[in-house]
Design a protein around this motif. Structure first.
Motif, PDB file in Angstrom:
ATOM      1  N   ALA A 178       0.853  -1.425  -0.657  1.00 13.88           N
ATOM      2  CA  ALA A 178      -0.087  -0.011  -0.154  1.00 13.88           C
ATOM      3  C   ALA A 178       1.050   1.566   0.333  1.00 13.88           C
ATOM      4  O   ALA A 178       0.641   2.192  -0.370  1.00 13.88           O
ATOM      5  CB  ALA A 178      -1.140  -0.126   1.731  1.00 13.88           C
ATOM      6  N   PHE A 179       1.993   1.079   0.039  1.00 12.64           N
ATOM      7  CA  PHE A 179       2.627   2.391   0.251  1.00 12.64           C
ATOM      8  C   PHE A 179       3.929   2.080  -0.703  1.00 12.64           C
ATOM      9  O   PHE A 179       4.728   3.347  -0.932  1.00 12.64           O
ATOM     10  CB  PHE A 179       3.760   2.517   1.643  1.00 12.64           C
ATOM     11  N   ARG A 180       3.744   1.404  -1.622  1.00  9.27           N
ATOM     12  CA  ARG A 180       4.965   1.422  -2.759  1.00  9.27           C
ATOM     13  C   ARG A 180       4.559   2.853  -2.971  1.00  9.27           C
ATOM     14  O   ARG A 180       5.857   3.419  -3.834  1.00  9.27           O
ATOM     15  CB  ARG A 180       4.858   0.131  -3.326  1.00  9.27           C
ATOM     16  N   ASN A 184       8.987   7.768  -3.443  1.00  8.00           N
ATOM     17  CA  ASN A 184       9.769   9.343  -3.633  1.00  8.00           C
ATOM     18  C   ASN A 184       9.411  10.285  -2.726  1.00  8.00           C
ATOM     19  O   ASN A 184       9.648  11.648  -2.923  1.00  8.00           O
ATOM     20  CB  ASN A 184      10.063   9.741  -4.990  1.00  8.00           C
ATOM     21  N   ASP A 185       8.217  10.198  -1.760  1.00 12.02           N
ATOM     22  CA  ASP A 185       7.872  10.925  -0.897  1.00 12.02           C
ATOM     23  C   ASP A 185       8.666  11.333   0.775  1.00 12.02           C
ATOM     24  O   ASP A 185       8.215  10.278   1.090  1.00 12.02           O
ATOM     25  CB  ASP A 185       6.309  10.733  -0.477  1.00 12.02           C
ATOM     26  N   ILE A 320      -4.331  -1.838   7.701  1.00  8.45           N
ATOM     27  CA  ILE A 320      -4.331  -0.577   7.122  1.00  8.45           C
ATOM     28  C   ILE A 320      -4.970  -0.806   5.905  1.00  8.45           C
ATOM     29  O   ILE A 320      -4.256  -2.037   5.003  1.00  8.45           O
ATOM     30  CB  ILE A 320      -2.658  -0.044   6.927  1.00  8.45           C
ATOM     31  N   GLU A 321      -5.699  -0.575   5.431  1.00  8.25           N
ATOM     32  CA  GLU A 321      -7.302  -0.350   3.990  1.00  8.25           C
ATOM     33  C   GLU A 321      -6.472  -0.160   3.251  1.00  8.25           C
ATOM     34  O   GLU A 321      -6.694  -0.452   1.672  1.00  8.25           O
ATOM     35  CB  GLU A 321      -8.341  -0.668   4.553  1.00  8.25           C
ATOM     36  N   ASP A 322      -6.651   1.445   3.242  1.00  8.95           N
ATOM     37  CA  ASP A 322      -6.327   2.375   2.270  1.00  8.95           C
ATOM     38  C   ASP A 322      -5.082   3.471   2.912  1.00  8.95           C
ATOM     39  O   ASP A 322      -5.004   4.192   4.053  1.00  8.95           O
ATOM     40  CB  ASP A 322      -7.883   3.036   1.929  1.00  8.95           C
ATOM     41  N   VAL A 323      -4.341   3.947   1.756  1.00 12.77           N
ATOM     42  CA  VAL A 323      -3.641   5.201   2.176  1.00 12.77           C
ATOM     43  C   VAL A 323      -3.254   5.901   0.993  1.00 12.77           C
ATOM     44  O   VAL A 323      -3.293   5.623  -0.473  1.00 12.77           O
ATOM     45  CB  VAL A 323      -2.018   4.154   1.701  1.00 12.77           C
ATOM     46  N   VAL A 324      -4.009   7.300   0.957  1.00  9.95           N
ATOM     47  CA  VAL A 324      -4.398   8.337  -0.330  1.00  9.95           C
ATOM     48  C   VAL A 324      -3.264   9.426   0.640  1.00  9.95           C
ATOM     49  O   VAL A 324      -3.311  10.099   1.610  1.00  9.95           O
ATOM     50  CB  VAL A 324      -5.907   8.546   0.212  1.00  9.95           C
ATOM     51  N   GLU A 325      -3.383  10.036  -0.626  1.00 14.35           N
ATOM     52  CA  GLU A 325      -2.823  11.802  -0.162  1.00 14.35           C
ATOM     53  C   GLU A 325      -3.386  12.403  -0.719  1.00 14.35           C
ATOM     54  O   GLU A 325      -3.711  12.353  -1.512  1.00 14.35           O
ATOM     55  CB  GLU A 325      -1.414  11.391  -1.194  1.00 14.35           C
ATOM     56  N   THR A 326      -2.995  13.601  -0.368  1.00 14.89           N
ATOM     57  CA  THR A 326      -4.600  14.515   0.284  1.00 14.89           C
ATOM     58  C   THR A 326      -3.970  16.068   0.076  1.00 14.89           C
ATOM     59  O   THR A 326      -2.880  15.609   0.728  1.00 14.89           O
ATOM     60  CB  THR A 326      -5.963  14.443   1.204  1.00 14.89           C
ATOM     61  N   ALA A 327      -4.244  16.933  -0.131  1.00 15.92           N
ATOM     62  CA  ALA A 327      -3.808  18.399   0.339  1.00 15.92           C
ATOM     63  C   ALA A 327      -3.361  18.163   1.325  1.00 15.92           C
ATOM     64  O   ALA A 327      -2.307  18.973   2.176  1.00 15.92           O
ATOM     65  CB  ALA A 327      -4.795  19.304  -0.086  1.00 15.92           C
ATOM     66  N   ALA A 328      -4.419  17.727   2.272  1.00 21.52           N
ATOM     67  CA  ALA A 328      -3.722  17.944   4.446  1.00 21.52           C
ATOM     68  C   ALA A 328      -2.925  16.940   4.462  1.00 21.52           C
ATOM     69  O   ALA A 328      -2.644  17.080   6.059  1.00 21.52           O
ATOM     70  CB  ALA A 328      -5.128  17.993   4.848  1.00 21.52           C
ATOM     71  N   GLY A 329      -2.568  16.266   3.792  1.00 22.66           N
ATOM     72  CA  GLY A 329      -1.718  15.089   4.279  1.00 22.66           C
ATOM     73  C   GLY A 329      -1.481  13.728   3.821  1.00 22.66           C
ATOM     74  O   GLY A 329      -2.457  13.542   2.790  1.00 22.66           O
ATOM     75  N   ILE A 330      -1.184  12.933   4.145  1.00 22.82           N
ATOM     76  CA  ILE A 330      -1.513  11.325   4.210  1.00 22.82           C
ATOM     77  C   ILE A 330      -2.313  10.557   4.922  1.00 22.82           C
ATOM     78  O   ILE A 330      -2.389  10.979   6.241  1.00 22.82           O
ATOM     79  CB  ILE A 330      -0.312  10.253   3.947  1.00 22.82           C
ATOM     80  N   GLU A 331      -3.820   9.905   4.123  1.00 20.36           N
ATOM     81  CA  GLU A 331      -4.773   9.221   5.125  1.00 20.36           C
ATOM     82  C   GLU A 331      -4.704   7.797   5.276  1.00 20.36           C
ATOM     83  O   GLU A 331      -4.616   7.724   4.043  1.00 20.36           O
ATOM     84  CB  GLU A 331      -6.630  10.310   4.450  1.00 20.36           C
ATOM     85  N   LEU A 332      -4.786   7.536   5.919  1.00 19.54           N
ATOM     86  CA  LEU A 332      -4.415   6.125   6.167  1.00 19.54           C
ATOM     87  C   LEU A 332      -6.262   5.866   6.642  1.00 19.54           C
ATOM     88  O   LEU A 332      -6.491   5.970   7.531  1.00 19.54           O
ATOM     89  CB  LEU A 332      -3.600   5.361   7.315  1.00 19.54           C
ATOM     90  N   THR A 333      -6.170   4.832   5.772  1.00 19.83           N
ATOM     91  CA  THR A 333      -7.867   4.439   6.727  1.00 19.83           C
ATOM     92  C   THR A 333      -6.996   2.744   7.230  1.00 19.83           C
ATOM     93  O   THR A 333      -6.636   1.615   6.686  1.00 19.83           O
ATOM     94  CB  THR A 333      -8.810   4.046   5.304  1.00 19.83           C
ATOM     95  N   GLN A 343     -12.063   3.869  10.436  1.00 25.40           N
ATOM     96  CA  GLN A 343     -11.871   5.094  10.700  1.00 25.40           C
ATOM     97  C   GLN A 343     -10.673   5.715  10.366  1.00 25.40           C
ATOM     98  O   GLN A 343      -9.807   4.669  10.075  1.00 25.40           O
ATOM     99  CB  GLN A 343     -11.494   5.179  11.569  1.00 25.40           C
ATOM    100  N   THR A 344     -10.982   6.725   9.194  1.00 26.66           N
ATOM    101  CA  THR A 344      -9.163   7.470   9.008  1.00 26.66           C
ATOM    102  C   THR A 344      -9.069   8.611   9.161  1.00 26.66           C
ATOM    103  O   THR A 344      -9.503   9.031   9.969  1.00 26.66           O
ATOM    104  CB  THR A 344     -10.490   8.427   7.694  1.00 26.66           C
ATOM    105  N   HIS A 345      -7.383   8.403   9.542  1.00 27.48           N
ATOM    106  CA  HIS A 345      -6.708   9.262  10.160  1.00 27.48           C
ATOM    107  C   HIS A 345      -5.874   9.985   9.561  1.00 27.48           C
ATOM    108  O   HIS A 345      -5.145   9.501   8.135  1.00 27.48           O
ATOM    109  CB  HIS A 345      -5.526   8.317  11.707  1.00 27.48           C
ATOM    110  N   ARG A 346      -5.373  11.618   9.526  1.00 28.00           N
ATOM    111  CA  ARG A 346      -5.069  11.728   8.983  1.00 28.00           C
ATOM    112  C   ARG A 346      -3.596  12.333   9.303  1.00 28.00           C
ATOM    113  O   ARG A 346      -3.181  12.357  10.310  1.00 28.00           O
ATOM    114  CB  ARG A 346      -5.623  13.186   8.380  1.00 28.00           C
ATOM    115  N   TYR A 347      -2.037  12.226   8.599  1.00 28.42           N
ATOM    116  CA  TYR A 347      -1.135  11.960   9.550  1.00 28.42           C
ATOM    117  C   TYR A 347      -0.517  13.622   8.591  1.00 28.42           C
ATOM    118  O   TYR A 347       0.054  13.346   7.663  1.00 28.42           O
ATOM    119  CB  TYR A 347      -0.454  10.571   9.404  1.00 28.42           C
ATOM    120  N   ASP A 348       0.896  13.740   8.925  1.00 35.90           N
ATOM    121  CA  ASP A 348       1.532  14.448   8.383  1.00 35.90           C
ATOM    122  C   ASP A 348       3.033  14.026   7.374  1.00 35.90           C
ATOM    123  O   ASP A 348       3.722  14.419   6.888  1.00 35.90           O
ATOM    124  CB  ASP A 348       2.110  16.284   8.699  1.00 35.90           C
ATOM    125  N   ALA A 349       3.076  12.632   8.296  1.00 42.22           N
ATOM    126  CA  ALA A 349       4.002  11.745   8.091  1.00 42.22           C
ATOM    127  C   ALA A 349       3.825  10.313   8.189  1.00 42.22           C
ATOM    128  O   ALA A 349       3.159  10.227   9.192  1.00 42.22           O
ATOM    129  CB  ALA A 349       5.640  12.475   8.140  1.00 42.22           C
TER     130      ALA A 349
END
Ligand code: FAD
Ligand code: NAP
Length: 444
Positions: A178-180, A184-185, A320-333, A343-349
C-alpha cells in the motif's frame, strides 16, 4: 563506463558488504592466516561511503539487544585484541563502562566499536561501491571463478575477479504494498532512514506534526520513544495489527537458542522440524519489544491519562486498508480487526517500522542461479552447487531457515566467521594466493 580492477588479479575472496558479519570474517581470517602460515587475499566491498552500523537508526536512547560479550570475537577467542573490552580499554573508558553496570551498551557506542575494529582492515576494504551482480567466469565449460561487478556513486562500474564470494549484505527494508507508490515522497519512509528522513521534516524545526509509526517491533518502539523524547512538537500514533505490544523473550533458558552450539541442533533437523524451531522462538526477535522499552511506552501513555493530555496513541488490532495522499497530508484508513469498524486518520508523515526481508543474495547471485541449488547452503554456509561450479559462494545472514534464528543477529558471528574461514582454506587449497601471514596490527 566499466573498468576492470587489475584484470589479471583473482582474489581468493571478495566479501559483499562490510557489516558485522564480514568484519567478523576479516578478523577470523587474520587469525587463520597465522595458524595456516599464509594469508588469503580477501577484499570487502561496502556501498556505504564510511563505516556505519544501521547508521540512520542510531537514536540516542537505543541500546544493543545482546550482551557486549557477544562481540565480534570474544566467544571464539576472548584474548583477541578486537574485543569490545579492548576497544573500551583503548578508548580509556573501561572503568567508566564498568560503573554503568550493564551488559547492553548504547548502539551509538557499539557502532563506534565496529568502526574502530573496521579501521584495522582499511587496506582490505573498499567503501562507496555497491555490488550489482556476481557473474560466472567460465573455463572449458566450467565455472572457474567469479566476476563481481560494482558501481560507485558517480555511476562508474568496476569488475573484480575472485575464487570465492561471501555475501553479507544484510536485510532489505520491507515496504508494504500500500506504500509502494510513496517511494519518492519524503513524508513516507522506512525506519532504516529514520534520522536522515526526520531531518527533512518540519518537526526538525519544532513545527507541529502528526506522525504514524506502523509496526510493533523494536524499531517501531524505538521510533515512538525517540519522537516522544526528541520532538516535543510531534504527536505519534503507533499502528499495529497485533492485539498488544508484546515483550521479546530474552529469558535465560530461551536465550540458549542463540548459543553457537544450537546451530548444529537446528541444522541437523529435517526441514519441517527446523521450521517448527524457528516459529516456536519467533517471539525472541520479531514483532516484539524489549520489556524495558514497553514499560516506558506504557508509562508515557499512563501519564497522558493522568494529565488528560492525549498526545500519543497506540492503535492495536488495526490493519491499513487504504493510503491516500491529500492536500492536507496522508490519509490512512484503518480497520479494527475486532469490530470491523473503519476510521480514516490524517498524518503529516508515516514511518514504516515494518521490518526487513532477506533476499538481496538472490538478486546479487541471480547470474549464478543455474549452477546453485536454490541458494541452499551446507553447514559451513557454502552454497550447494552443481558439479560444474568450481567457485565458492558463502552466505552470512541469509540462512535463518537452515541455521536458526541467530543467523540474522550478532550472536554467532565469532563461530560462524571461523567456520567459513576454515572452509575457505579447505576449498581454496592450493589455489589460494599464499601471501605471507601479515603481522597482527596493534589494536589502538
Ligand atoms: C536497527 C537495527 C538494530 C539491530 N540491533 C541488533 C542488536 O542489538 N543485536 C543483534 O544481535 N542484532 C541486531 N540487529 C540485527 C542485525 O542484522 C545485526 O546486528 C547485524 O547488523 C548483521 O550484520 P550483517 O553484516 O549481516 O548485516 P548488516 O549490518 O546489515 O551489514 C550489511 C552491509 O552490507 C552493505 N551492503 C548491502 N548491500 C550491498 C551491496 N549490494 N554492495 C555493497 N555493500 C552492500 C551495507 O551497506 C551494510 O554495511 C539489528 C538490526 C537493525 C535493523
Ligand atoms: N536496539 C536494537 O538493538 C534494535 C532496534 C531495532 C531493530 N532491531 C532488530 O532488528 C530486527 C528487525 O526489527 P524490526 O522492529 O525492524 O522488525 P520486525 O520485528 O520484523 O517487526 C516488523 C513489524 O512490522 C509489522 N508489519 C510488517 N508488514 C506490515 C504490513 N504490511 N502492515 C502492517 N504492519 C506490518 C509487523 O507486524 P506483524 O507482527 O503483524 O507481522 C511487525 O510488527 C530485529 O532483529 C530487531 O531485534 C534491534
Amino acid at each position: 563506463m566499466s573498468q576492470t580492477s587489475s584484470p589479471e588479479k583473482i582474489h581468493d575472496l571478495i566479501g559483499v558488504g562490510f557489516g558485522p558479519s564480514n568484519l567478523a570474517l576479516a578478523i577470523a581470517l587474520e587469525e587463520l592466516a597465522e595458524t595456516n602460515g599464509h594469508a588469503l587475499d580477501a577484499l570487502f566491498i561496502d556501498k556505504q561511503t564510511d563505516y556505519r552500523w544501521h547508521g540512520n537508526t542510531l537514536a540516542t536512547q537505543s541500546e544493543l539487544q545482546i550482551s557486549f560479550l557477544k562481540d565480534l570475537v570474544s566467544l571464539r577467542n576472548p584474548t583477541s585484541p578486537y574485543s569490545f573490552v579492548n576497544y573500551l580499554h583503548q578508548k580509556q573508558r573501561l572503568a567508566d563502562f564498568i560503573n554503568l553496570g550493564t551488559f547492553y551498551p548504547c548502539r551509538l557506542e557499539y557502532n563506534d566499536y565496529l568502526r574502530w575494529a573496521a579501521e584495522h582492515f582499511a587496506t582490505q576494504a573498499v567503501y562507496g561501491e555497491e555490488v550489482l551482480r556476481i557473474e560466472p567466469e567460465l573455463r572449458e565449460g566450467k565455472v572457474d571463478h567469479l566476476r563481481i561487478v560494482s558501481r560507485d556513486p558517480q555511476g562508474r562500474e568496476t569488475q573484480r575477479r575472485a575464487r570465492s564470494v561471501v555475501v553479507g549484505s544484510g536485510g532489505t527494508p520491507k515496504i508494504p504494498d500500500a506504500f509502494r507508490a510513496f517511494k519518492n515522497d519524503p513524508r513516507v519512509f522506512h525506519h532504516s532512514q529514520y534520522l536522515s528522513a526526520l531531518q527533512q521534516l518540519p518537526c526538525n524545526e519544532g513545527k507541529p506534526m502528526r506522525i504514524a509509526v506502523v509496526g510493533s517491533g523494536q524499531s517501531a518502539a524505538e521510533a515512538f520513544i525517540d519522537l516522544n523524547d526528541s520532538y516535543p512538537s510531534v504527536k505519534v500514533d503507533m499502528i499495529l495489527r497485533a492485539s498488544a505490544l508484546k515483550p521479546a523473550d530474552d529469558s535465560p533458558f530461551v536465550n540458549e537458542i542463540f548459543a553457537p552450539e544450537y546451530t548444529d541442533l537446528v541444522f541437523n533437523q529435517p526441514h519441517a522440524e527446523r521450521e517448527k524451531l524457528v516459529s516456536e522462538y519467533h517471539n525472541t526477535n520479531y514483532s516484539v519489544v524489549d520489556v524495558d522499552l514497553l514499560e516506558r511506552i506504557y508509562g508515557i501513555l499512563y501519564r497522558q491519562k493522568v494529565a488528560h493530555q492525549y498526545r500519543h496513541a497506540v492503535l492495536c488490532r488495526r490493519t491499513i486498508e487504504d493510503v491516500v495522499e491529500t492536500a492536507a497530508g496522508i490519509e490512512l484508513t484503518l480497520r479494527d480487526l475486532a469490530t470491523d469498524v473503519r476510521q480514516t486518520h490524517r498524518y503529516d508523515a508515516v514511518i514504516l517500522a515494518t521490518g526487513y526481508e532477506r533476499r538481496s543474495h538472490r538478486e546479487l547471485l541471480a547470474p549464478l542461479q543455474q549452477h546453485l541449488k536454490d541458494f541452499e547452503v551446507d553447514r559451513d554456509y557454502r552454497a550447494l552447487a552443481n558439479p560444474e561450479f568450481g567457485a565458492n559462494v558463502y552466505l552470512q545472514g541469509f540462512c535463518e531457515a537452515s541455521h536458526g534464528l541467530s543467523d540474522t543477529l550478532l550472536s554467532v558471528l565469532p563461530a560462524r566467521a571461523a567456520e567459513i574461514g576454515q572452509s575457505l582454506y579447505q576449498h581454496l587449497g592450493k589455489q589460494a594466493s599464499n601471501a605471507p601471514a601479515s603481522l597482527r596490527q596493534t589494536c589502538a
